[in-house]
Design a protein around this motif. Structure first.
Motif, PDB file in Angstrom:
ATOM      1  N   ARG A 206      -0.420   2.455  -2.474  1.00 48.73           N
ATOM      2  CA  ARG A 206      -0.742   2.272  -1.056  1.00 48.73           C
ATOM      3  C   ARG A 206      -1.884   1.282  -0.849  1.00 48.73           C
ATOM      4  NH1 ARG A 206      -1.792   7.221  -0.004  1.00 48.73           N
ATOM      5  NH2 ARG A 206       0.326   7.936   0.322  1.00 48.73           N
ATOM      6  N   VAL A 207      -2.869   1.304  -1.731  1.00 51.64           N
ATOM      7  CA  VAL A 207      -4.011   0.387  -1.562  1.00 51.64           C
ATOM      8  C   VAL A 207      -3.596  -1.069  -1.790  1.00 51.64           C
ATOM      9  CG1 VAL A 207      -5.757   2.111  -2.135  1.00 51.64           C
ATOM     10  CG2 VAL A 207      -4.785   0.732  -3.960  1.00 51.64           C
ATOM     11  N   ARG A 208      -2.413  -1.293  -2.385  1.00 50.68           N
ATOM     12  CA  ARG A 208      -1.882  -2.652  -2.542  1.00 50.68           C
ATOM     13  C   ARG A 208      -0.870  -2.976  -1.452  1.00 50.68           C
ATOM     14  NH1 ARG A 208      -0.426  -4.053  -8.577  1.00 50.68           N
ATOM     15  NH2 ARG A 208      -1.941  -2.871  -9.757  1.00 50.68           N
ATOM     16  N   GLY A 209      -0.687  -2.060  -0.493  1.00 53.59           N
ATOM     17  CA  GLY A 209       0.303  -2.281   0.563  1.00 53.59           C
ATOM     18  C   GLY A 209       1.720  -1.986   0.090  1.00 53.59           C
ATOM     19  N   LEU A 210       1.835  -1.275  -1.039  1.00 50.70           N
ATOM     20  CA  LEU A 210       3.162  -0.964  -1.593  1.00 50.70           C
ATOM     21  C   LEU A 210       3.416   0.535  -1.558  1.00 50.70           C
ATOM     22  CD1 LEU A 210       3.037  -3.284  -4.753  1.00 50.70           C
ATOM     23  CD2 LEU A 210       4.128  -3.772  -2.547  1.00 50.70           C
ATOM     24  N   GLY A 211       4.667   0.901  -1.795  1.00 50.03           N
ATOM     25  CA  GLY A 211       5.037   2.310  -1.852  1.00 50.03           C
ATOM     26  C   GLY A 211       6.310   2.465  -2.656  1.00 50.03           C
ATOM     27  N   MET A 212       6.796   3.702  -2.716  1.00 48.77           N
ATOM     28  CA  MET A 212       8.021   3.988  -3.486  1.00 48.77           C
ATOM     29  C   MET A 212       9.167   4.303  -2.549  1.00 48.77           C
ATOM     30  SD  MET A 212       6.530   6.403  -6.522  1.00 48.77           S
ATOM     31  CE  MET A 212       5.521   7.332  -5.403  1.00 48.77           C
TER      32      MET A 212
END
Ligand SMILES: [Zn+2]
Length: 203
Positions: free
Chosen positions: A76-82
């Motif tokens: 989340r801190v990289r703007g990503l998710g699963m």
């Protein structure tokens, strides 16, 4: 009685209870609300071209979901998710899959069962959390061929390889989960594999 013996007697029921709670199947969305679900077997967009599940609920062993939560927090801190393609899978579905595609490299033999039938395996990819768009990976989900395997590089872009490696690093190094060599999307959680093979439909 020695203190350590006494402590063991007192704490053992708690440890056993914690272990069994971790093996219970839970709704993934309840523990990780911003995880994206795209359960392919709840649609006809899968290699069987059949809708195999009755709901869009994704269940997994609680111990595995706790590990996924750690991964999601780091992404989340990289703007990503699963984005999850599959979690718990009833054993009856495993029989149907194997009947149509009896290749144990890609579809576990239902006689011995799949770790999906134990709620101990998950199929997933990475997405941009803001747009929901999937990051480019080497192959689509359920591509049954060499290009789906870890370490494959022929014909792949640097971006596809980097994304596969990012998912691998997150799952193994951050989440403490383990890969399956033939499929970049499949990961499992060793302690959850103590679960029995299950065969109930999600409601
Ligand atoms: Zn899988």
């Amino acid at each position: 009685m020695k203190l350590c013996t006494l402590l063991t007697i007192l704490l053992l029921p708690c440890l056993v209870a914690a272990q069994s709670a971790d093996n219970e199947l839970v709704n993934v969305k309840e523990l990780i609300p911003d995880i994206v679900l795209d359960l392919k077997y709840s649609t006809t967009d899968n290699f069987l071209h059949q809708k195999l599940y009755t709901t869009n609920e994704c269940l997994l062993a609680q111990g595995l979901v706790k590990r996924l939560k750690v991964v999601q927090d780091s992404l989340r801190v990289r703007g990503l998710g699963m984005k999850i393609f599959d979690g718990y899978r009833p054993r009856a579905v495993q029989y149907l899959m194997f009947e149509i595609f009896p290749d144990p490299t890609y579809v576990a033999d239902p006689a011995s069962g799949s770790n999906h039938n134990r709620g101990g395996a998950v199929d997933l990819t990475l997405v941009n959390l803001a747009t929901g768009e999937e990051l480019p990976m080497p192959t689509p989900f359920d591509y049954f061929g060499d290009a789906a395997s870890h370490g494959w590089t022929i014909g792949l872009s640097a971006e596809q390889i980097a994304n596969r490696e990012l998912l691998l690093g997150m799952m193994e190094n951050v989440g403490g989960l383990t890969r399956y060599a033939a499929e970049w999307w499949h990961y499992q959680h060793a302690p959850s594999l103590a679960n029995p093979l299950m065969d109930f439909q999600m409601k």
